[in-house]
Motif scaffolding. Structure first.
Motif, PDB file in Angstrom:
ATOM      1  N   UNK A1188      25.926 -25.806   6.096  1.00 28.73           N
ATOM      2  CA  UNK A1188      24.563 -25.897   7.144  1.00 28.73           C
ATOM      3  C   UNK A1188      24.138 -24.380   7.499  1.00 28.73           C
ATOM      4  N   UNK A1189      23.012 -23.672   7.756  1.00 33.26           N
ATOM      5  CA  UNK A1189      22.406 -22.875   7.637  1.00 33.26           C
ATOM      6  C   UNK A1189      22.575 -22.425   9.253  1.00 33.26           C
ATOM      7  N   UNK A1190      22.597 -20.969   9.697  1.00 32.32           N
ATOM      8  CA  UNK A1190      23.304 -20.536  10.866  1.00 32.32           C
ATOM      9  C   UNK A1190      24.572 -21.382  11.158  1.00 32.32           C
ATOM     10  N   UNK A1191      25.168 -21.891  10.842  1.00 32.88           N
ATOM     11  CA  UNK A1191      26.882 -22.069  10.615  1.00 32.88           C
ATOM     12  C   UNK A1191      27.470 -20.585  11.107  1.00 32.88           C
ATOM     13  N   UNK A1192      28.003 -20.175  11.349  1.00 33.20           N
ATOM     14  CA  UNK A1192      29.685 -19.283  11.310  1.00 33.20           C
ATOM     15  C   UNK A1192      30.177 -19.575  10.651  1.00 33.20           C
ATOM     16  N   UNK A1193      31.142 -18.939   9.406  1.00 27.91           N
ATOM     17  CA  UNK A1193      32.154 -19.098   8.836  1.00 27.91           C
ATOM     18  C   UNK A1193      33.574 -19.270   8.919  1.00 27.91           C
ATOM     19  N   UNK A1194      33.896 -18.395  10.446  1.00 27.24           N
ATOM     20  CA  UNK A1194      35.148 -19.784  10.726  1.00 27.24           C
ATOM     21  C   UNK A1194      34.983 -20.733  11.691  1.00 27.24           C
ATOM     22  N   UNK A1195      33.560 -21.251  11.710  1.00 26.74           N
ATOM     23  CA  UNK A1195      33.447 -22.759  12.306  1.00 26.74           C
ATOM     24  C   UNK A1195      33.710 -22.939  11.097  1.00 26.74           C
ATOM     25  N   UNK A1196      33.035 -23.047  10.195  1.00 26.99           N
ATOM     26  CA  UNK A1196      32.764 -24.293   8.933  1.00 26.99           C
ATOM     27  C   UNK A1196      34.084 -24.184   7.406  1.00 26.99           C
ATOM     28  N   UNK A1197      35.080 -22.809   8.620  1.00 26.38           N
ATOM     29  CA  UNK A1197      36.639 -23.231   7.800  1.00 26.38           C
ATOM     30  C   UNK A1197      37.388 -24.014   8.472  1.00 26.38           C
ATOM     31  N   UNK A1198      36.896 -24.462  10.238  1.00 20.54           N
ATOM     32  CA  UNK A1198      37.780 -25.199  11.224  1.00 20.54           C
ATOM     33  C   UNK A1198      37.188 -26.396  10.602  1.00 20.54           C
ATOM     34  N   UNK A1199      36.458 -26.481  10.582  1.00 20.25           N
ATOM     35  CA  UNK A1199      35.394 -27.637  10.276  1.00 20.25           C
ATOM     36  C   UNK A1199      36.449 -28.545   9.142  1.00 20.25           C
ATOM     37  N   UNK A1200      36.133 -27.251   7.601  1.00 24.82           N
ATOM     38  CA  UNK A1200      36.691 -27.610   6.412  1.00 24.82           C
ATOM     39  C   UNK A1200      38.064 -28.606   6.050  1.00 24.82           C
ATOM     40  N   UNK A1201      38.964 -27.353   7.407  1.00 21.61           N
ATOM     41  CA  UNK A1201      40.477 -28.564   6.949  1.00 21.61           C
ATOM     42  C   UNK A1201      40.826 -29.996   8.294  1.00 21.61           C
ATOM     43  N   UNK A1202      39.387 -29.276   9.578  1.00 14.46           N
ATOM     44  CA  UNK A1202      39.843 -31.108  10.255  1.00 14.46           C
ATOM     45  C   UNK A1202      39.065 -31.905   9.161  1.00 14.46           C
ATOM     46  N   UNK A1203      38.118 -31.683   8.270  1.00 10.32           N
ATOM     47  CA  UNK A1203      37.653 -32.945   7.598  1.00 10.32           C
ATOM     48  C   UNK A1203      38.898 -33.341   6.674  1.00 10.32           C
ATOM     49  N   UNK A1204      39.722 -32.474   5.771  1.00 13.03           N
ATOM     50  CA  UNK A1204      40.910 -32.778   4.996  1.00 13.03           C
ATOM     51  C   UNK A1204      41.386 -33.734   5.204  1.00 13.03           C
ATOM     52  N   UNK A1205      42.285 -33.401   7.076  1.00 13.89           N
ATOM     53  CA  UNK A1205      43.107 -33.576   8.069  1.00 13.89           C
ATOM     54  C   UNK A1205      42.580 -35.166   7.975  1.00 13.89           C
TER      55      UNK A1205
END
Length: 1494
Positions: A1188-1205
Motif C-alpha cells: 500500500x502507498x505510504x507504508x514503510x518497507x520494514x512494516x511490509x516485510x513484517x506483514x508478509x512474514x505474518x501473513x505467510x505464517x
C-alpha cells in the motif's frame, strides 16, 4: 591352426567377457513402460523393445533369474525381484535405467507378484511359500506400510484401483478378493472382502447356525451339516457338503473401471461386473469359452453392452495390455507372439530340438520332436527355405553334429541310436547306416592327412556304473559302396568302422575329444572335470584320469571345445558359463548368463573365429550372445595371409568334392549291388534268439506273477468269507417245488464281544438283584396284603404279563430261541451306557435266534441226505427193472446242487478244465507207462469174458431175472416144408410149440410183476420226496418268521443307534458352539482393544487439532495488536490483505485423451503440488508492487512474514482436519466391527440355550417299539382323519377300557331315548308319506286320462284294440316276412346268376366288338386314305358353297339341341319345386289332436 594364437591374445588383453545382445521371449508379464516401449523379463534380463524402431535395451539382474515383475507406464518405473534366498526387489526408471530403490522384505524364498499403484509411490508385493504375505510399500521412502499373511493361498493376478489406491484386487483360479487399505494417521491396515459364489456378500454363520423354523419331531432336532459331520473346530464354520456346493466360475482376468467397479472374465466364458463395495456380481455377457483369436471391443453402459469393433489375430490369446495413453493395445498370444494394433511383430517361434550349421555350405540341419531332420538353405538369412527332409524315427532328435570337413552328419535320437547321414545335397542326405548303442554325447574329429573322420560316443552302461567311450571311424567306403558296409537292417558293420572301446574310472555326463586323443569328461556323481589321455592306456581294462579339478557347478554338466581346441567351456543347471584353459584346466573367465530357476544352459556354440559365444537357456526362452573384450583387429591383420590360404584350400577341396560327386552320378546301374542280396549275420541271429528267449521268460514271469496275484486274492477271499465262518452258508432245495431255504452264515464271536456280553449280563444280574432288594424293602414298609388277594393278584399279573409281554417287548424273539428277560425295559433307556448295553443284549438275541434256526436247518439238511440215499437205493432196483423191461425211460436221480454243497466252488474238477493239461517229460513218460499196463490188463480180461460168453452165454448161473432173455431154439427141420415132416418131427414141433407157449406165459407173468414193482417204487419215491418238500416249506415259513423277528430286533438296534448318533451330534454341536463362542470372545477382546486404542488416538489427535485451531485463531486476533504502531487507515487495508488468499488451482481435464481413468495424481503428490502453487502465489503477493502507498518497507516485510505464517498455519489445520476425519472414520469402522461381534456372541448364547433345551427334551422323549395285532384297530383313510401322534400320551390298557365302559353305558341310555323319539317321529313320517302317495296317485290318474284323450289312433293301434290275439298275429306276420325274405333271397341269387350270364355274354360281345373295331380301324385307315384323296379332289374342284351350306345346317342343329337341353333342365327344376309344395300341403292337411284343458 590359424586360430591357435587366440588364447595368447586373450591372456594378454584381458580375460573378461560381456554380452553383445540378448534375444528371447517368455510369454509372461509384458507391459508398456511408456507409450512406445514394451518390456518383459527374459531369463536373467529385462528387455525393452521400441515398437516403432524395434530397438532393444537390456537391463540385467545381478543375482540371476528375474522373478516377479511389474511396470508402471505413467511414471515409467520398472520393479522386479531376484530369485535367491531372502530376495530383493529392485526399482528402476526408464529410459535412464537408474536404480531408485531396493526393498528387502520378509520373503524367504520368492515373490510371486508385484503391482504398482496407478499414481503415488505405492507398491504391492505378494510372496510365495512359506509366507503367502501381501505387503504394501512406500517405495520412495522404503517403508513397509502394512502386511497380511494368507497361508496356503496362491494368487495369480493383482492390481490397484486406479481411482483409489486404498483398494486392491487379488484373484486366483478359484476366487477373487478385494482388500481395503484403512489408514489411521501413520498406521495402515489391510481388511479383505470375499464375494460369495452367488455374488452376495459372504456370511459365514449361514452354514453354521441352525434354522429353528425347520422341525422334525420324529427324528429329533434338526442340526447343521457340520454337527452331523462331527466337526467342532474351525472346520465347522465353513464346512459345506459336496451336494450343497454350487458350481462356481473360475476367474482368469480382471480389471478396474472408472467407477471403481470390477470386470472379471471367467474360464467358462462368463463376463461379470462386480461392485467393489457391496461385492454384488451381475452377468454382462456369456459365451462358451473358445480360443478363436479375436479381440473384441465393447461399449458397456450399466448391464448393457454393444460390440463396436473386433481384431482377428487367428491365434489363441493369452493377455491384453494398453499403453499409458490408451492409443495402443498389446495382444499377446500363446505362440510367443505379440501384436500391436497397427502392425503385428513376431519375436520368435521355435519348435526344434537340435540344430547345427554345416561347415562347408550355407545350410542348417534342424532336428524336430517327431524324428525329422530339416535341411534349410540360409544363403539369404532373411528368407530361409527348406530344401530337404529326412525321417529317422518316431522319437525326438537330440544330437546333431557335422564333422569338420562337412562330409557326414552324425545324429542321435532319443531311442539311443546313432545315425550317419551323407552331408552332400547331391545324395539327398542319404542315411548311410546306424549304430545301436544308447549314448549320452558325440564328438567328431576330421584327419586331413588320412581323410578319416573319427567319432567318439559316450556311454554309461547301468551294469558297470562307469563311463565307456566308443571310438569308430567313418571311411570313405561307406559313401562309395554303402551296401557292403551295412547289414540287412542298415547297421554299420564293426569291421568297417573299426570300433574301439575304453572303460573310464568315473561315470560321465559329457565328454569331448581333441586330435591328440585327449579326452575331457564331466563327472556325473560329483562336480569335477577329468582329463584322460587314451594313447597311454590302450592295453588297460580301465582308463584312469590324468588330472582332475573340482567344479562349483550343479551336476550334471556338459563340456564344449573351442574351434582351436585351446578353450574348454563347462555349463550346468546353475546357468553359469565357465571357460577353462584346455591344457592347465584353469578357469579363464565365467559369466552368469542364465539361472538355475530356468533349468540352466541348454546349448552352447562358438563362432568360427572365436569372437562370440552363443548361449541358449533350457526353459527361460533366452538366447544370449557373449563377446570377448580385447583388441582383435591386430590379430586379424597378422593372420590375414594365413586366412586367405585356408580359404583357397577350402575352395580347392570343394571343387574336388563336386567333381567326385559328378563322377559318382555317371556310374552305370550294372555296377551297383542289387538291394535283394542279403548277407546272413550269425551274430544278429544269436542276438534275436536271445531276445526271444528273454521275451518268453518275461512273459512267463508275468503270467506267474498274475497267477500268484489271483491266488493271493483267492486266499484272501476264502479267508474272509469262508474260513472265518464257523457256520458255512448253504441252502436246501425242494425235490419238486421251487422253494429254496438258506441258513444264516455266522462267524465265531470274538473274545472282545464275548467279554462285553459277559460284562453286560453280570451288570444286569447286579441290577436285578438290587431292584429285588429295593422291592423287598418297599413291601416290608407297606401294609400287608391278605394271602388270597395277593395270590389272585399274582395270577392276574401273570395272565396280564403273558398277554402283554410281547407287545411291550416289541418283538417275538422269545418264541424263536431268544431270551428277552435279560433286556432293559424300553421305558428305562435314558443313559448312553444303558443304550449300549441294550444293543449288546439285542445282538446276542439275534445270534441265538440264528443259532436256533441253523439247528433246525441242519436237521432238515441231514434228512435230505438220507432221502437222497434212500432214493438212490430204490433207483438201483428201478434201473434193473427198466433194463429188463427194455423201457426207454430215464430214471430220476436226485442230487445235491452247488448251493447245497458250496465246498465244490473251492475244488476244481478235471471236467472244468477245457485246455489240455501241461505235463513235464517225466510225467508224460509215467502216464504212457500206466496207459500201456492198463491196456494189457484190459486185453487179458476181454479174452476171459469172451470165452465165458461163448461157453455159457456170459453167465455162470441162470437166474429168474434172465427169463426174459431166454430163447428156445427151434428144431433144425423147421426150414423144411410141412409136407416133408415125418411123425416124429411133428411131435417134436408140437413139444416145441408147447414150450414156447409156456415160456411166453412165464414171461408175461414176470413182466407184470416187474411193472407192479416199478410203479410201487416210483410211488414210494414220490411220496417220500413230497413229504420232504412239505418239511422244507415249513422250514421256509420258519425262516420267514425268523427274519421277521431279526428285523424287529434290528429295528430296535437301529433306533438305539440313531439316538446315540443324535446324542453325539448334539454334543458335537454344543462343543462347536462353545469353540465358536470362545473364538468370538477373543475377537471381542481384540476389537474392544482396537476401539480403545483408536479412540485414544483420536482423542489425542483431536486435542492437537484443537490446539492448532486455537493458535490459528490467536494469530488472527493478535494481528491488530502486533501492528498497533501502524496508522489506523493502513491497519484496515493490511487486515484485508491479511485475509486475502490466492485462487485455488483448477485441475485441467484432458477431454481428448483415451485414458478412462484420467490424470489422477496421488493424494500426497496432489497436496504437495497444491501447497507449492499456494506458496508461489503468496510469493507473488509479497512483492513490493503490492505494498500500500505510504507504508514503510520494514512494516511490509513484517506483514508478509505474518501473513505467510498465517497461511502455513491454515494449511496445517486443514491437513490435520482431513487426517482427523480419516481417523474418526477408522474409529467408526472399528466400533461397527465390535458391535457386530457383540451381536454374534448374543446369537451364539441364544443358540446354546436352545440346543440345551432340545438335548434335554430328546433325552426324555424315548422311541418305544410295540407289537400290534393286525386287524384289531382298523381305520379307513379319510381326508379329515390324519393320524397325528405329536400330542399322544402312552396309557395303560385298563384306563382306556374303564373309560370305554362308561362311554358305552352312557351311549346305551342315549340310544334308548333316541329309539323312543324315533318311533314317535316314525308314525308322523308314515302319515306324511301316505298323504303324499295319495296326491301322487291322483296326479298319475289325471295324466293317464289326458294321455288317452290325446292319443293318436293309428291302424296298428286299432288292430291291437280290435284283435284279441294280437301276439299270434305279429308272429304270423313275422313268419310271412321270413318266407318273403327267403323267396327274395332265392330271387336275388337267381338274378345274380342271370347277371353273371349276362356279364359273360357281354364279355363275348366285347371280344367280338374288339375284333369288329380292329377290322373297322383297318377300314378306317383305308377310308382315311380315300378321304384324303377325295379332299385333294375336292380342293381341286370348286365345292366350297356345298360345304358351307352343310356346315351351316350342322350348326343350326347344334344350337337347336342346346336350347332343348336348357328347356329340359328348367322344366325339371319346376317339377321338383312343385313336388316340394305338394309335400308341404300334404303335411298341413295331416290330422292332429290338441290337449284339452279340464
Amino acid at each position: 591352426h590359424a586360430l591357435d594364437p587366440l588364447y595368447d591374445a586373450l591372456s594378454s588383453n584381458g580375460n573378461y567377457n560381456d554380452w553383445a545382445w540378448v534375444q528371447g521371449f517368455t510369454n509372461r508379464n509384458v507391459g508398456f513402460v511408456n507409450n512406445k516401449t514394451i518390456c518383459y523379463p527374459c531369463g536373467n534380463y529385462i528387455l525393452f523393445v521400441d515398437i516403432e524402431t524395434k530397438k532393444k535395451t537390456v537391463l540385467k539382474c545381478k543375482n540371476g533369474h528375474v522373478g516377479a515383475f511389474a511396470v508402471n507406464g505413467n511414471s515409467q518405473m520398472v520393479a522386479f525381484s531376484d530369485q535367491k534366498l531372502n530376495p530383493i526387489i529392485y526399482i528402476y526408471t526408464f529410459p535412464g535405467l537408474v536404480k531408485q530403490s531396493e526393498i528387502k522384505g520378509e520373503a524367504q524364498l520368492d515373490y510371486s507378484l508385484l503391482a504398482f499403484s496407478y499414481m503415488g509411490p505405492y507398491l504391492a508385493t505378494y510372496s510365495s511359500v512359506p509366507e503367502f504375505a501381501l505387503s504394501i510399500w512406500d517405495w520412495q521412502e522404503n517403508i513397509l506400510l502394512c502386511s497380511k499373511s494368507q497361508p496356503g493361498v496362491k494368487v495369480t493376478s493383482m492390481s490397484f484401483n486406479p481411482m483409489n489406491w486404498h483398494q486392491l484386487c487379488l484373484s486366483n483360479e478359484s476366487s477373487l478378493t478385494v482388500w481395503n487399505i484403512e489408514r489411521n494417521d501413520q498406521e495402515h491396515h489391510l481388511k479383505s472382502k470375499l464375494p460369495a459364489e452367488d455374488g452376495s456378500p459372504m456370511c459365514k454363520q449361514d452354514v453354521f447356525f441352525s434354522h429353528p423354523d425347520i422341525q422334525d419331531l420324529y427324528y429329533g432336532p434338526v442340526l447343521p451339516i457340520s454337527a452331523i459331520a462331527g466337526l467342532a473346530g474351525d472346520e465347522a464354520e465353513t464346512f459345506r457338503p459336496k451336494d450343497d456346493i454350487q458350481p462356481s466360475v473360475h476367474p482368469t482376468v480382471h480389471c478396474w473401471t472408472a467407477t471403481s467397479d470390477l470386470y472379471m472374465g471367467c474360464e467358462e466364458g462368463h463376463f461379470l461386473a462386480i461392485n467393489a463395495e457391496t461385492l454384488k456380481a451381475s452377468l454382462l455377457y456369456y459365451k462358451p469359452a473358445q480360443d478363436d483369436g479375436i479381440v473384441r471391443f465393447y461399449q458397456i453402459k450399466g448391464t448393457h453392452y454393444q460390440m463396436d469393433d473386433s481384431f482377428d489375430v487367428s491365434e489363441p490369446i493369452t493377455s491384453l495390455d494398453f499403453s499409458p495413453d490408451y492409443n495402443t493395445l498389446l495382444v499377446e498370444t500363446d505362440k510367443v507372439q505379440y501384436y500391436v494394433m497397427r502392425c503385428p511383430c513376431q519375436v520368435t517361434s521355435a519348435t526344434a530340438t537340435a540344430m547345427v550349421c554345416c561347415p562347408s555350405s550355407y545350410s542348417v540341419a534342424v532336428g524336430t520332436k517327431v524324428g525329422h531332420i530339416y535341411f534349410i538353405d540360409v544363403t539369404k538369412a532373411e528368407m530361409p527355405r527348406v530344401v530337404h527332409r529326412v525321417f529317422l524315427s518316431d522319437l525326438p532328435v537330440h544330437h546333431l553334429q557335422y564333422d569338420q570337413s562337412g562330409q557326414y552328419l552324425i545324429t542321435g535320437a532319443a531311442e539311443g541310436h546313432i545315425f550317419i547321414l551323407d552331408a552332400r545335397p547331391s545324395k539327398l542326405f542319404q542315411v548311410l547306416g546306424y549304430l545301436g548303442n544308447i549314448f549320452l554325447g558325440l564328438s567328431a574329429i576330421y584327419d586331413v592327412e588320412s581323410e578319416l573322420v573319427e567319432v567318439m560316443a559316450l556311454l554309461c552302461p547301468p551294469d558297470i556304473k562307469r563311463a565307456r567311450l566308443e571310438i569308430f571311424c567313418l571311411p570313405t567306403a561307406i559313401t562309395i559302396d554303402n551296401d557292403e558296409c551295412i547289414d540287412e537292417r542298415g547297421m554299420l558293420k564293426n569291421r568297417v568302422i573299426q570300433k574301439h572301446q575304453y572303460e573310464l574310472d568315473y561315470p560321465l555326463s559329457s565328454a569331448v575329444r581333441q586330435k591328440d586323443d585327449t579326452v575331457y569328461g564331466y563327472c556325473n556323481h560329483a562336480p569335477f572335470i577329468c582329463k584322460y589321455h587314451l594313447k597311454t592306456w590302450k592295453d588297460v581294462s580301465v582308463t584312469l584320469s590324468e588330472k582332475k579339478i573340482p567344479s562349483n557347478q550343479f551336476a550334471p554338466g556338459f563340456l564344449h571345445l573351442s574351434p582351436n581346441s585351446q578353450l574348454l567351456t563347462s555349463v550346468a543347471k546353475d546357468g553359469v558359463l565357465f571357460i577353462h584353459d584346455a591344457v592347465t584346466l584353469e578357469t579363464v573367465a565365467q559369466e552368469n548368463c542364465h539361472s538355475y530357476q530356468g533349468q540352466g544352459i541348454g546349448s552352447l556354440s562358438f563362432s568360427l573365429d572365436g569372437q562370440f559365444i552363443l548361449v541358449n537357456g533350457v526353459d527361460d526362452g533366452t538366447l544370449v550372445c557373449l563377446k570377448w573384450k580385447y583388441a582383435i583387429k591386430e590379430e586379424i591383420k597378422k593372420f590375414a595371409d594365413k586366412r586367405k590360404e585356408l580359404k583357397k584350400g577350402i575352395k580347392k577341396l570343394r571343387k574336388t568334392i563336386q567333381e567326385m560327386m559328378y563322377e559318382n552320378e555317371q556310374v552305370p546301374d550294372i555296377e551297383r549291388l542289387d538291394q535283394q542280396e542279403f548277407n546272413l549275420d550269425i551274430e544278429e541271429q544269436e542276438r534275436l534268439q536271445a531276445e526271444s528267449e528273454q521275451e518268453v521268460a518275461r512273459v512267463r514271469k508275468e503270467i506267474e506273477m498274475e497267477n500268484l496275484a489271483k491266488c493271493y486274492l483267492r486266499d484272501i477271499i476264502k479267508k474272509e468269507c469262508w474260513d472265518s465262518m464257523s457256520i458255512k452258508g448253504h441252502a436246501i432245495k425242494c425235490f419238486h417245488a421251487a422253494y429254496k431255504v438258506t441258513n444264516y452264515p455266522m462267524k465265531e464271536r470274538s473274545k472282545e464281544e464275548l467279554e462285553a456280553l459277559e460284562r453286560v449280563l453280570q451288570l444286569k444280574k447286579i441290577e436285578s438283584a438290587d431292584l429285588k432288594i429295593r422291592k423287598e424293602i418297599v413291601e416290608f414298609q407297606s401294609q400287608a396284603i391278605p394271602p388270597k388277594e395277593e395270590g389272585e393278584k399274582v395270577e392276574e399279573e401273570a395272565v396280564t404279563d403273558e398277554s402283554t409281554s410281547n407287545s411291550l417287548i416289541g418283538s417275538l424273539s422269545a418264541q424263536f430261541g431268544g431270551d428277552t428277560s435279560i433286556l432293559y425295559h424300553q421305558m428305562d433307556l435314558h443313559t448312553r451306557e444303558e443304550k449300549i448295553n441294550q444293543i449288546i443284549l439285542l445282538q446276542d438275541i439275534i445270534y441265538k435266534v440264528k443259532t436256533a434256526f441253523n439247528k433246525e436247518f441242519d436237521t432238515v439238511a441231514r434228512q435230505k441226505e438220507q432221502e437222497i440215499a434212500r432214493v438212490k437205493e430204490r433207483n438201483l432196483r428201478i434201473q434193473e427193472i427198466v433194463e429188463q423191461l427194455e423201457l426207454q425211460e430215464e430214471v430220476w436221480e436226485p442230487a445235491l446242487t452247488d448251493d447245497e454243497i458250496p465246498e465244490r466252488a473251492l475244488a476244481v474238477e478235471d471236467s472244468e478244465i477245457k485246455v489240455e493239461k501241461y505235463l513235464t517229460p517225466q510225467q508224460r513218460a509215467k502216464a504212457e507207462m500206466m496207459a500201456k499196463i492198463e491196456m494189457e490188463r484190459r486185453l487179458a480180461n476181454s479174452a476171459r469174458q469172451r470165452a465165458l460168453y461163448d461157453m455159457m452165454g456170459g453167465v455162470l448161473e441162470i437166474k429168474k431175472e434172465d427169463i426174459l432173455k431166454i430163447e428156445i431154439p427151434p428144431p433144425p427141420f423147421v426150414s423144411k416144408p410141412d409136407t416133408l415132416w415125418n411123425e416124429e418131427e411133428k411131435k417134436v414141433f408140437k413139444e416145441y410149440e408147447k414150450k414156447v407157449k409156456e415160456l411166453n406165459e412165464e414171461r408175461e407173468k414176470y413182466r407184470k410183476t416187474l411193472e407192479t414193482e416199478l410203479k410201487k417204487l416210483q410211488t414210494s419215491i414220490q411220496e417220500t420226496t413230497q413229504t420232504f418238500d412239505d418239511t422244507v416249506s415249513k422250514l421256509f415259513e420258519r425262516k420267514v418268521k425268523s427274519e421277521m423277528v431279526i428285523y424287529q430286533e434290528e429295528l430296535k438296534i437301529n433306533n438305539l443307534l440313531y439316538s446315540l448318533l443324535l446324542d453325539e451330534e448334539l454334543s458335537t454341536r454344543e462343543a462347536g458352539l462353545n469353540h465358536f463362542l470362545d473364538k468370538k470372545r477373543k475377537e471381542k477382546l481384540s476389537t474392544a482393544e482396537a476401539v480403545q486404542v483408536a479412540r485414544a488416538q483420536v482423542d489425542a489427535y483431536r486435542e492437537t487439532y484443537d490446539n492448532l485451531a486455537a493458535e490459528d485463531k490467536i494469530l488472527e486476533r493478535g494481528f491488530k495488536k502486533e501492528f498497533s504502531d501502524v496508522p489506523a487507515h493502513h491497519i484496515e487495508h493490511l487486515f484485508k490483505l491479511y485475509k486475502r488468499r490466492p485462487r485455488a488451482q483448477k485441475i485441467k481435464m484432458h477431454l481428448d485423451t483415451a485414458n478412462p481413468y484420467g490424470d489422477r495424481p496421488g493424494s500426497a503428490r496432489a497436496y504437495k503440488e497444491a501447497l507449492a502453487h499456494l506458496m508461489k502465489a503468496i510469493d507473488e503477493m509479497d512483492g513490493p508492487e503490492n505494498m500500500p502507498e505510504g507504508l514503510e518497507l520494514p512494516v511490509w516485510e513484517r506483514f508478509c512474514l505474518a501473513r505467510r505464517t498465517k497461511v502455513e498455519s491454515e494449511q496445517l489445520v486443514k491437513r490435520k482436519a482431513l487426517a482427523l476425519a480419516e481417523m474418526q472414520a477408522f474409529l467408526q469402522t472399528r466400533m461397527d466391527d465390535d458391535e457386530k461381534i457383540r451381536m454374534d456372541i448374543e446369537k451364539i448364547l441364544n443358540e446354546l440355550n436352545t440346543l440345551r433345551e432340545e438335548k434335554m427334551r430328546f433325552q426324555l422323549d424315548l422311541t418305544v417299539q410295540f407289537l400290534l395285532k393286525q386287524g384289531q384297530v382298523e381305520l379307513e383313510s379319510a381326508a379329515e382323519l390324519i393320524p397325528d401322534y405329536t400330542d399322544a400320551i402312552l396309557l395303560h390298557k385298563s384306563v382306556i377300557e374303564e373309560l370305554n365302559c362308561t362311554i358305552r353305558a352312557q351311549g346305551e341310555k342315549k340310544i334308548a331315548s333316541m329309539v323312543e323319539s324315533k318311533d314317535f317321529s316314525k308314525g308322523i313320517f308314515q302319515l306324511e308319506w301316505e298323504h303324499k302317495k295319495m296326491k301322487m296317485l291322483m296326479e298319475d290318474l289325471n295324466q293317464r286320462a289326458r294321455d288317452i284323450q290325446n292319443l293318436h289312433v293309428s291302424r296298428d293301434r286299432q288292430l291291437f284294440l280290435r284283435i284279441l290275439n294280437y301276439d299270434s298275429r305279429i308272429t304270423h306276420q313275422v313268419s310271412v316276412m321270413e318266407q318273403t325274405l327267403g323267396v327274395m333271397d332265392k330271387l336275388h341269387k337267381k338274378k345274380v346268376k342271370n347277371c353273371q350270364k349276362v356279364f359273360k355274354d357281354l364279355e363275348k360281345r366285347i371280344s367280338l366288338k374288339e375284333q369288329a373295331n380292329y377290322k373297322l380301324s383297318q377300314e378306317l385307315q383305308e377310308m382315311l386314305v380315300s378321304v384324303s384323296e377325295r379332299r385333294h379332289i375336292f380342293e381341286a374342284a370348286d365345292t366350297r358353297l356345298v360345304s358351307e351350306k352343310a356346315a351351316k345346317e350342322h350348326y343350326q342343329n347344334i344350337v337347336q339341341r342346346r336350347q332343348l337341353v336348357d328347356l329340359a333342365k328348367e322344366q325339371a327344376q319346376e317339377i321338383s319345386v312343385l313336388q316340394a309344395e305338394v309335400e308341404r300341403l300334404r303335411m298341413r292337411t295331416f290330422p292332429a289332436l290338441f290337449e284339452m284343458e279340464y
